[in-house]
Design a protein around this motif. Structure first.
Motif, PDB file in Angstrom:
ATOM      1  N   SER A   1      46.483  42.683  35.237  1.00 38.66           N
ATOM      2  CA  SER A   1      45.044  42.552  35.499  1.00 38.66           C
ATOM      3  C   SER A   1      44.669  41.131  35.865  1.00 38.66           C
TER       4      SER A   1
ATOM      5  N   SER B   1      41.967  42.512  38.492  1.00 36.64           N
ATOM      6  CA  SER B   1      41.445  43.881  38.530  1.00 36.64           C
ATOM      7  C   SER B   1      41.417  44.459  37.124  1.00 36.64           C
TER       8      SER B   1
ATOM      9  N   THR C   1      41.177  47.501  36.464  1.00 32.33           N
ATOM     10  CA  THR C   1      41.747  48.853  36.508  1.00 32.33           C
ATOM     11  C   THR C   1      43.046  48.943  35.717  1.00 32.33           C
TER      12      THR C   1
END
Length: 196
Positions: free
Chosen positions: A70, A75, A77
């Protein structure tokens, strides 16, 4: 169960909300800060018991990898997908154990020495017993992988504030009924194998 809910659900969620909404910390570092609680819990358990449980190792590796990924990709996600990585990996291990001499469920069900003696006597002589262990293993494989895929599908559909508590409690929604079904199915099958 209460400790797991606090460490794995309440503290990470509260940390994310506090850091992101009240202090303006970006999603990735706020989520990463919340992920520290399960990691610390695993490390403390290891230091206390001097052994690392296989699930603990999977959680540790998946969480660490999702935090690193990440930050590298900036990100959230990957951090949100951590739960799917964990349950999906456990599901794959259950599935792969069908290729072993005895599936993983057998070792879980016969962890007690008395149960292990009974299992060792039944395994070579009772096809219905072997079928029961394989059926439960297949059921857990399918359930765990389905839960992982559902969790992944929810990531783009829900805001982080809604996804986090849903994601972190999905394992309970899976574990409780699957455990109850496994126990009932096992008891029913064992009563057929060994009628009173």
């Amino acid at each position: 169960m209460k400790k797991e809910l606090i460490v794995n659900v309440a503290l990470p969620y509260a940390t994310y909300l506090l850091l992101h909404h009240y202090f303006g910390v970006a999603n990735v570092p706020a989520l990463a800060a919340g992920a520290v609680f399960p990691i610390v819990s695993i490390i403390v358990t290891f230091l206390r018991e001097r052994r690392l449980q296989p699930i603990g190792l999977i959680v540790l590796v998946a969480t660490s990898a999702s935090i690193a990924g990440s930050f590298l990709l900036d990100s959230p996600t990957l951090l949100l997908a951590k739960g799917s990585l964990i349950t999906g990996t456990v599901g794959l291990v259950f599935g792969l154990s069908l290729l072993w001499k005895r599936p993983l469920v057998y070792y879980i069900a016969t962890a007690d020495p008395d149960d292990r003696r009974e299992g060792e006597a039944l395994w070579p002589t009772t096809p219905r017993y072997r079928q029961m262990m394989r059926t439960i293993t297949i059921a857990w494989t399918v359930a765990l992988i389905a839960e992982a895929l559902l969790r992944l599908a929810l990531i783009p559909l829900l805001p982080i504030e809604i996804f986090l508590p849903i994601s972190e409690t999905m394992w309970i929604a899976l574990f409780v009924p699957m455990t109850a079904w496994s126990w009932r199915y096992g008891q029913r099958t064992m009563s057929e194998i060994k009628p009173a």
